[in-house]
Motif scaffolding. Structure first.
Motif, PDB file in Angstrom:
ATOM      1  N   GLU A  18      93.279 -39.479   4.244  1.00  0.00           N
ATOM      2  CA  GLU A  18      94.458 -40.119   3.456  1.00  0.00           C
ATOM      3  C   GLU A  18      94.209 -40.189   1.940  1.00  0.00           C
ATOM      4  O   GLU A  18      94.953 -39.902   1.054  1.00  0.00           O
ATOM      5  N   GLU A  19      92.873 -40.855   1.462  1.00  0.00           N
ATOM      6  CA  GLU A  19      92.649 -40.584   0.331  1.00  0.00           C
ATOM      7  C   GLU A  19      92.351 -39.445  -0.568  1.00  0.00           C
ATOM      8  O   GLU A  19      93.015 -39.077  -1.376  1.00  0.00           O
ATOM      9  N   GLY A  20      91.850 -38.311   0.603  1.00  0.00           N
ATOM     10  CA  GLY A  20      91.722 -37.121   0.006  1.00  0.00           C
ATOM     11  C   GLY A  20      93.308 -36.193  -0.297  1.00  0.00           C
ATOM     12  O   GLY A  20      93.268 -35.861  -1.403  1.00  0.00           O
ATOM     13  N   PHE A  21      94.075 -36.657   0.449  1.00  0.00           N
ATOM     14  CA  PHE A  21      95.398 -35.943   0.277  1.00  0.00           C
ATOM     15  C   PHE A  21      96.140 -36.885  -1.009  1.00  0.00           C
ATOM     16  O   PHE A  21      96.711 -36.104  -1.617  1.00  0.00           O
ATOM     17  N   ARG A  22      95.784 -38.049  -0.980  1.00  0.00           N
ATOM     18  CA  ARG A  22      96.683 -38.837  -2.085  1.00  0.00           C
ATOM     19  C   ARG A  22      96.239 -38.344  -3.404  1.00  0.00           C
ATOM     20  O   ARG A  22      96.825 -38.165  -4.530  1.00  0.00           O
ATOM     21  N   PHE A  23      94.756 -38.184  -3.486  1.00  0.00           N
ATOM     22  CA  PHE A  23      93.972 -37.763  -4.947  1.00  0.00           C
ATOM     23  C   PHE A  23      94.823 -36.296  -5.228  1.00  0.00           C
ATOM     24  O   PHE A  23      94.987 -36.100  -6.268  1.00  0.00           O
TER      25      PHE A  23
END
Length: 403
Positions: A155-160
Motif C-alpha cells: 500500500e505504501e509502495g503504490f501510495r508513494f
C-alpha cells in the motif's frame, strides 16, 4: 549559458580540445574550444588537462544504507539481511533517513553519479532529499507481501508512486517490488498492470541469492524470470538487479524482452563469491547497466571503481583477458544506464540532457593521455571528479585543495 572544456568522451567518440556548451537543461553544442568565444558563454569550467564525460548512471542504489557501512562483514546475503540489516531497519526514523540519504546522495554526486536508481523504504523522504540536493533520481518504495515487514507494505509502495508521479522534473517514481521470493504473483501482476498504465519502470532484485531461486522454484515451479513472465513483467520497462543465479535461457528471455540487468560486481563478489559472465550477456544483446548497490557491502558509492571491478571480473568469469572492451564498460555506466531508465542522456550531443561530469586529469595516473576509455575505466576514481552538472545546473564543485 556555460561551458565545460576538455577532452569530451562518450561511448561513441573522443573529441579532444572540445567545449561542451550548456544552455538551460540541455547540451546546446559541442565545438572546438577555440571557437567558444563565438557563443558568448557566461562561465567556463575545466581546460586542457580535463575530461568531460556524460553523467554516470548508478542504476541500483540504496543511498540511505550508508548508515550500515562496514557492518555485517563476511556474512552470506541471507544472514547479512536477516541478522544485521533488517533488524536495524526496524529502528529507522524519518529524520534518520533524511540524514543518511543525504550523506549517500552527496557521496554519489561527489563521485560522478548524476543519476541514481534507488530502491528502499521511506522513499518519500529520500525523494525530498534527492530533489533538494539536485541529483536526478528514480526512486521506488520497496514492496513485499511474502515477508512480514511493515516498512515494505505494498500500500505504501503504490501510495508513494502515485504521490510523486509527474510531480518533479528531477525525481521519477518507479515501482519497486523487492525480489522474486519476497513478492507474490498477485502483487507482481498488480505491479505489471500499473506499469503498463503509467509507463513506469519496475526495479527489483533478481536471483541475487541461491535461496531466492530455490524458494521461487518450490513455490511457483519456475525460475525467477519465469515468474516475472507469468506476471506480465518481461518487457523494456523491467530493471532486474544482480541475476547471479540465472541460467542462459533466463538471460536470453530478458534480452528478447528488451529488459535491463543491472550488474553490481563488487556487491556480488563480496556477498556471494560469484557474479555474471558479462561477456556472454553482452553477446546475447542484453542491455546491462552498472550499479554500486549500497555502501554496505560495497564500501563506497564510486561508479569508477565499479567500472574497474566490472572489467577485471569479466576476465575472470570469461576465463580470458580483455573479455569486455573498456569502451563497452564505460557505455554500461553511461549510455546503457540511460537506455534502462528511458533518459535522453549518456552521450555528449546537442539536445541531450546536460547531465555531465568534469574530471581533473592533471594526475599521474592519467598519463599518457592516449587510450581514454582505458583511463576512465581502470585509472580514474571518484576523487578525480571536479564538477558535476545535473539538468543544466552545477550541483557539485570541488573546492581548492580538496583531495
Amino acid at each position: 549559458m556555460f561551458a565545460l572544456i576538455g577532452t569530451a568522451v562518450d561511448a561513441e567518440s573522443v573529441r579532444r580540445n572540445a567545449a561542451v556548451i550548456v544552455e538551460g537543461k540541455a547540451i546546446r553544442a559541442v565545438v572546438p574550444a577555440d571557437e567558444l568565444r563565438e557563443y558568448g558563454v557566461d562561465e567556463v569550467y575545466g581546460g586542457g588537462n580535463h575530461i568531460v564525460v556524460p553523467g554516470l548512471i548508478n542504476a541500483h542504489t540504496h543511498v540511505a544504507m550508508a548508515r550500515f557501512r562496514g557492518l555485517g562483514e563476511d556474512l552470506p546475503t541471507e544472514e547479512w539481511l536477516e541478522r544485521i540489516i533488517w533488524p536495524m531497519e526496524q529502528g529507522w526514523t524519518r529524520k534518520d533517513i533524511r540524514k543518511w540519504a543525504g550523506l549517500g546522495i552527496r557521496e554519489a554526486l561527489a563521485n560522478g553519479s548524476t543519476t541514481i536508481n534507488d530502491h528502499y523504504f521511506f522513499a518519500n523522504e529520500i525523494a525530498e532529499v534527492a530533489e533538494r540536493l539536485g541529483v536526478r533520481a528514480f526512486i521506488g518504495q520497496t514492496m513485499m507481501d511474502e515477508v512480514d515487514f511493515p516498512l515494505a507494505s505494498p500500500e505504501e509502495g503504490f501510495r508513494f508512486f502515485r504521490r510523486w508521479l509527474g510531480r518533479s522534473e528531477l525525481v521519477t517514481p518507479v515501482l519497486a517490488p523487492h525480489a522474486t521470493n519476497t513478492v507474490s504473483l498477485d502483487l507482481f501482476r498488480e505491479t505489471a498492470e500499473l506499469s503498463e498504465e503509467t509507463d513506469a519502470r519496475v526495479h527489483l532484485h533478481l536471483a541475487q541469492s541461491r535461496a531466492e531461486v530455490e524458494e521461487v522454484k518450490k513455490r511457483h515451479g519456475t525460475s525467477p524470470v519465469g515468474l516475472l513472465g507469468k506476471a506480465g513483467l518481461l518487457n523494456e520497462k523491467l530493471i532486474g538487479v544482480h541475476g547471479v543465479y540465472l541460467g542462459e535461457e533466463d538471460f536470453s528471455r530478458l534480452a528478447g524482452a528488451g529488459s535491463t540487468l543491472v550488474h553490481c560486481p563488487t556487491s556480488n563478489v563480496k556477498l556471494e563469491g560469484r557474479t555474471i559472465n558479462l561477456e556472454k550477456l553482452l553477446d546475447l544483446g542484453l542491455n546491462v547497466a552498472l550499479g554500486n548497490d549500497s555502501p554496505n557491502p560495497t564500501g563506497i558509492l564510486d561508479p569508477f571503481l565499479e567500472m574497474r571491478t566490472a572489467g577485471i571480473v569479466a576476465n575472470l568469469t570469461a576465463g580470458k583477458p580483455h573479455a569486455v572492451p573498456a569502451r563497452e564498460i564505460f557505455g554500461m555506466a553511461t549510455l546503457f544506464g540511460a537506455r534502462a531508465l528511458g533518459l535522453r542522456a549518456g552521450l555528449i550531443k546537442p539536445g541531450y540532457l546536460a547531465d555531465l561530469v568534469l574530471i581533473n586529469a592533471e594526475k599521474p595516473w592519467f598519463r599518457p593521455m592516449e587510450n581514454l576509455y582505458s583511463l576512465l575505466v581502470y585509472s580514474a576514481r571518484g576523487s578525480d571528479v571536479e564538477v558535476v552538472v545535473v539538468d543544466g545546473r552545477v550541483v557539485y564543485e570541488k573546492g581548492p585543495g580538496e583531495d
